[in-house]
Scaffold this motif. Structure first.
Motif, PDB file in Angstrom:
ATOM      1  N   GLU A 291       1.643  16.950   5.526  1.00 10.17           N
ATOM      2  CA  GLU A 291       1.801  18.103   4.648  1.00 10.17           C
ATOM      3  C   GLU A 291       2.970  17.909   3.689  1.00 10.17           C
ATOM      4  N   GLU A 292       4.045  17.283   4.156  1.00 11.78           N
ATOM      5  CA  GLU A 292       5.186  17.030   3.286  1.00 11.78           C
ATOM      6  C   GLU A 292       4.829  16.030   2.191  1.00 11.78           C
ATOM      7  N   ALA A 293       4.093  14.985   2.552  1.00 10.97           N
ATOM      8  CA  ALA A 293       3.658  14.020   1.544  1.00 10.97           C
ATOM      9  C   ALA A 293       2.770  14.684   0.506  1.00 10.97           C
ATOM     10  N   GLN A 294       1.873  15.539   0.959  1.00 10.29           N
ATOM     11  CA  GLN A 294       0.990  16.238   0.033  1.00 10.29           C
ATOM     12  C   GLN A 294       1.783  17.184  -0.861  1.00 10.29           C
ATOM     13  N   ARG A 295       2.772  17.882  -0.294  1.00 14.81           N
ATOM     14  CA  ARG A 295       3.596  18.798  -1.101  1.00 14.81           C
ATOM     15  C   ARG A 295       4.355  18.028  -2.179  1.00 14.81           C
ATOM     16  N   ARG A 296       4.972  16.910  -1.805  1.00 12.12           N
ATOM     17  CA  ARG A 296       5.739  16.122  -2.770  1.00 12.12           C
ATOM     18  C   ARG A 296       4.847  15.614  -3.902  1.00 12.12           C
ATOM     19  N   PHE A 297       3.627  15.224  -3.548  1.00 11.90           N
ATOM     20  CA  PHE A 297       2.673  14.769  -4.556  1.00 11.90           C
ATOM     21  C   PHE A 297       2.294  15.909  -5.493  1.00 11.90           C
ATOM     22  N   THR A 298       1.960  17.053  -4.935  1.00 15.49           N
ATOM     23  CA  THR A 298       1.527  18.199  -5.733  1.00 15.49           C
ATOM     24  C   THR A 298       2.629  18.690  -6.653  1.00 15.49           C
ATOM     25  N   GLU A 299       3.877  18.621  -6.196  1.00 12.92           N
ATOM     26  CA  GLU A 299       5.001  19.143  -6.972  1.00 12.92           C
ATOM     27  C   GLU A 299       5.708  18.066  -7.781  1.00 12.92           C
ATOM     28  N   ASP A 300       5.079  16.935  -7.983  1.00 12.13           N
ATOM     29  CA  ASP A 300       5.591  15.870  -8.853  1.00 12.13           C
ATOM     30  C   ASP A 300       6.928  15.303  -8.402  1.00 12.13           C
ATOM     31  N   GLU A 301       7.129  15.250  -7.094  1.00  7.87           N
ATOM     32  CA  GLU A 301       8.345  14.642  -6.571  1.00  7.87           C
ATOM     33  C   GLU A 301       8.153  13.159  -6.287  1.00  7.87           C
ATOM     34  N   VAL A 302       6.938  12.657  -6.436  1.00  9.59           N
ATOM     35  CA  VAL A 302       6.664  11.233  -6.274  1.00  9.59           C
ATOM     36  C   VAL A 302       5.845  10.755  -7.463  1.00  9.59           C
ATOM     37  N   ASP A 303       5.930   9.461  -7.728  1.00  8.37           N
ATOM     38  CA  ASP A 303       5.129   8.855  -8.794  1.00  8.37           C
ATOM     39  C   ASP A 303       3.762   8.418  -8.291  1.00  8.37           C
ATOM     40  N   VAL A 304       3.699   8.059  -7.009  1.00  7.04           N
ATOM     41  CA  VAL A 304       2.444   7.549  -6.462  1.00  7.04           C
ATOM     42  C   VAL A 304       2.399   7.799  -4.961  1.00  7.04           C
ATOM     43  N   VAL A 305       1.224   8.133  -4.474  1.00  6.35           N
ATOM     44  CA  VAL A 305       0.958   8.216  -3.038  1.00  6.35           C
ATOM     45  C   VAL A 305       0.114   7.009  -2.658  1.00  6.35           C
ATOM     46  N   VAL A 306       0.567   6.271  -1.647  1.00 11.99           N
ATOM     47  CA  VAL A 306      -0.204   5.151  -1.115  1.00 11.99           C
ATOM     48  C   VAL A 306      -0.858   5.633   0.167  1.00 11.99           C
ATOM     49  N   ALA A 307      -2.178   5.617   0.222  1.00  7.47           N
ATOM     50  CA  ALA A 307      -2.878   6.330   1.292  1.00  7.47           C
ATOM     51  C   ALA A 307      -4.138   5.610   1.717  1.00  7.47           C
ATOM     52  N   THR A 308      -4.581   5.953   2.917  1.00  5.56           N
ATOM     53  CA  THR A 308      -5.924   5.596   3.346  1.00  5.56           C
ATOM     54  C   THR A 308      -6.880   6.672   2.846  1.00  5.56           C
ATOM     55  N   SER A 309      -8.129   6.546   3.195  1.00  7.29           N
ATOM     56  CA  SER A 309      -9.132   7.515   2.739  1.00  7.29           C
ATOM     57  C   SER A 309      -8.911   8.897   3.330  1.00  7.29           C
ATOM     58  N   ALA A 310      -7.962   9.038   4.280  1.00  3.94           N
ATOM     59  CA  ALA A 310      -7.661  10.353   4.844  1.00  3.94           C
ATOM     60  C   ALA A 310      -7.061  11.293   3.811  1.00  3.94           C
TER      61      ALA A 310
END
Length: 570
Positions: A291-310
Motif C-alpha cells: 500500500e505504501e508503494a502504491q501511495r508513493r506511486f500515485t502521489e508522484d513520490e517515485v519516478d518508477v515502480v518496478v513490479a511483478t504482475s501483482a
C-alpha cells in the motif's frame, strides 16, 4: 433515481443520460457504456470488456441509481472499494449512498452497512468475494434484494485467465441464491475469447450481451527491443527507463520478485547515471508495504515502480508515460492489460517490451501443469463423500503437496490453497462434462484431459507472445486480432510501422473464412478464426490464426489450408 417509492416504469437510456449529466457531470457516454447500460436496462446480463480508464464503473453506477433496489459490487481490492465509496458519497446529495464491507472496516460498521442495505437505505454495497462467502453476509445480501450485481475484475474468475483467484470461483452459485435473481454485470479490462467464455460460464450469465470496445489505444506507441545476452538486455532496460523517466512516471514489469529489487537498485544507483526514485511491488511483500508503494506511486513520490504482475489492478493514475516489460509476459492478455496502464489521460505514452527468446523458458516454468491423476482422483472421491454427508469431504491422499486434512467444501469459502482450489474446479468441470452419474475414476480421467487442453492453450498463448515479439507486421493489429478486434489498417504508432515492414492485412473478402467464424480442423477440432496476417515481409505466404477449443491458438499457412482443405465450416 430511486427514492424508496415504486418506479412507474422501467428506466430508459434517456433517463440514464440525464442522471449522467445532473449527478455525475458527464455530458456524454463513452464507447461501450451506452450499449452495456441499454442491455442491462433491457434485463440482460452483460460481460463488458473495456480497457483500463474507459469508464467501466459508470456502467453499474448509472443504472444502479435508476433501478429499484441496491447494487452489489464485488471487488477484490479494498483500496478500490474505499475509493469508489468515497467518490459516490461525494455526489448526488445522498442519492448515491454507499458502503463497503471488508476486513478494513470495523465489525460494527460492517453490521451497520449490511443492516442499511437490508433496510433499503443503501444504493451501493461493496463486498469482496471472501465476504460474500460468509453465510451471514450472504443472508443480509439476500434480504437486501439487489437488482444488479457488478463483478469487477471479472477475469479473476477464469482458470484460463492470467490473474485467476480461487475465491471468485463460487460467485455464480452465490448469485443464483438471490431471489429474485438480479441482473449481473461482469467487468474486466482484458479478456481473450477463451477467458470471456469461461467468465460467462462460471458467473452463470444468462442471455448475456458480450460487449468488447476500445482496445486500440492509439496514443500508446508499441515497441519491441531484441537482445542477445541477458546482461546486455539488463543494461538496455536501465538506459531506456532513465530516458523515458524524463517524460514522466512509469512502470517496469519483471518476471520474478528478486528481479524487482535488483532492477530498482540499478535504477537508483547514481554511479551508473541519473538516479531515479524507485519503489518495488510484488505479492510477497506485506500489505502495508504494498500500500505504501502504491501511495508513493500515485502521489508522484517515485519516478518508477518496478513490479511483478501483482501491481496494477485498481491503479487509478492517468498520467503514466511509459510501461516497460523487462521480461516477456506469459500471454498477450496480461501484456495488453499492463500496457493499458499508460496514457490514460489521452496524452502520448510508450510501451516497450525487451525480448530474448530464451526468456520464454521462465514463463514455461511458471505455467500451471497437468496434475497427477491420483491427486485428482482423491479430490473427486472427497467431493463424492462431501455429497454423501457433512464432515466426509476431507482430502487426505495427496499429502506430499500439503493437501492433507483440507475440507474440499472449504474451497467454496475461499480458504483453500490456490492449487487445491484449481483441482476442485477442475473436477467440478470434468463432472459437468461426464454427467452426474460418472464415477470418480471417469471424472479423474476427464479432469486430466481437460487440464491437458488448458496447458496446450497456455502454451499457445505463450507462443502468441513470441509471435508478437517477432512479427514484422503491425503490432497493434496483432494484439487486437488476438483480443478479437479488427484494425483495418496498420496503426502507424509501433516500431514495425515506423520501420516500414507493416503491410495491409489480408481482407475478409479475399479469404475463405471470415474473422470470428467457426471452423473445424481434423486434428485440432473446433475453433474460431481470429485473423489473418500477410507473409509478404518475409517471403512467406499469408497465415490464418485460429483459436481451437482444445489446442489453443494455432497459426496455419493459408496456402496449405486452401490446398488441403484443412479447415471446414463448423
Amino acid at each position: 433515481m430511486t427514492d424508496g417509492t415504486t418506479t412507474p416504469g422501467p428506466p430508459t437510456l434517456a433517463e440514464v443520460r440525464t442522471t449522467a449529466r445532473e449527478v455525475f457531470g458527464w455530458e456524454r457516454l463513452r464507447p461501450g457504456q451506452a450499449e452495456a447500460i441499454s442491455a442491462l436496462l433491457d434485463g440482460h446480463d452483460v460481460l463488458l470488456v473495456l480497457p483500463t480508464g474507459a469508464g467501466k464503473s459508470a456502467v453499474y453506477q448509472l443504472p444502479g441509481l435508476e433501478l429499484p433496489g441496491p447494487t452489489l459490487v464485488v471487488s477484490p481490492l479494498i483500496a478500490l472499494q474505499q475509493d469508489q465509496v468515497r467518490s459516490l458519497l461525494e455526489i448526488g446529495e445522498g442519492d448515491a449512498a454507499a458502503a463497503a464491507v471488508s476486513s478494513a472496516v470495523p465489525a460494527a460498521e460492517r453490521r451497520a452497512a449490511l443492516e442499511a442495505a437490508a433496510a433499503g437505505e443503501l444504493e451501493f454495497l461493496f463486498l469482496s468475494p471472501e465476504q460474500l462467502a460468509n453465510e451471514e453476509v450472504l443472508d443480509a445480501v439476500r434480504a437486501a434484494r439487489p437488482s444488479l450485481v457488478a463483478v469487477d475484475e471479472a477475469h479473476c474468475v477464469s482458470v484460463w485467465g492470467h490473474d485467476f483467484r480461487p475465491e471468485y470461483l463460487r460467485l455464480g452459485e452465490r448469485i443464483d441464491t438471490l431471489d429474485p435473481r438480479p441482473r449481473v454485470l461482469a467487468l474486466t479490462a482484458t479478456a481473450a475469447p477463451p477467458v470471456r467464455e469461461d467468465v460467462a460460464a462460471r458467473l452463470h450469465l444468462r442471455d448475456a450481451a458480450v460487449i468488447v470496445r476500445g482496445f486500440a489505444r492509439p496514443g500508446i506507441a508499441l515497441e519491441v527491443v531484441r537482445a542477445v545476452e541477458d546482461a546486455d538486455k539488463r543494461r538496455a532496460v536501465v538506459e531506456r527507463v532513465r530516458a523515458e523517466a524524463e517524460n514522466g512516471v512509469g512502470i517496469v514489469y519483471v518476471a520474478t520478485r528478486r528481479h524487482t529489487t535488483e532492477l530498482a537498485d540499478a535504477l537508483a544507483d547514481p554511479s551508473t547515471g541519473t538516479a531515479l526514485r524507485t519503489a518495488t511491488y510484488h505479492g510477497g511483500m506485506r500489505r502495508a508495504e504494498r500500500e505504501e508503494a502504491q501511495r508513493r506511486f500515485t502521489e508522484d513520490e517515485v519516478d518508477v515502480v518496478v513490479a511483478t504482475s501483482a501491481f496494477g489492478m485498481g491503479i487509478d493514475k492517468p498520467d503514466v508515460r511509459f510501461v516497460v516489460h523487462a521480461d516477456v509476459p506469459g500471454s498477450p492478455d496480461g501484456y495488453y492489460q499492463e500496457v493499458g496502464r499508460a496514457g490514460r489521460d489521452g496524452e502520448p505514452a510508450v510501451a516497450v517490451l525487451f525480448y530474448r527468446p530464451e526468456d520464454l523458458g521462465l514463463q514455461r516454468y511458471f505455467r500451471v501443469g497437468v496434475p497427477d491423476r491420483e491427486d485428482v482422483l482423491e479430490v473427486a472421491r472427497a467431493l463424492d463423500r462431501a455429497q454423501a454427508g457433512p464432515g466426509r469431504g476431507t482430502i487426505s491422499a495427496p499429502e506430499r503437496d500439503g493437501a492433507r486434512g483440507h475440507d474440499v467444501a472449504a474451497s467454496s469459502r475461499g480458504r483453500l490453497p490456490r492449487r487445491l482450489a484449481r483441482l476442485r474446479t477442475l473436477v467440478t468441470d470434468a463432472r459437468t462434462l461426464r454427467g452426474p452419474d460418472a464415477g470418480p475414476a471417469a471424472v479423474a480421467d476427464a479432469a486430466v484431459e481437460l487440464a491437458e487442453d488448458r496447458r496446450r492453450t497456455d502454451d499457445s498463448r505463450l507462443e502468441m507472445m513470441r509471435a508478437y515479439a517477432e512479427t514484422a507486421q503491425c503490432r497493434r493489429q496483432f494484439l487486437l486480432a488476438y483480443l478479437g478486434e479488427e484494425l483495418a489498417e496498420p496503426c502507424g504508432r509501433c516500431d514495425t510501422c515506423w520501420a516500414g515492414t507493416a503491410t495491409e492485412r489480408v481482407v475478409d473478402d479475399a479469404v475463405p473464412f471470415a474473422t470470428g467464424s467457426s471452423v473445424r480442423h481434423a486434428e485440432f477440432g473446433e475453433g474460431t478464426v481470429m485473423g489473418y496476417e500477410s507473409g509478404e515481409e518475409n517471403g512467406e505466404g499469408d497465415r490464418v490464426t485460429v483459436l481451437f477449443t482444445s489446442h489453443g491458438y494455432r497459426t496455419l499457412s493459408l496456402d496449405a489450408v486452401l490446398e488441403h482443405d484443412l479447415l471446414a465450416p463448423a
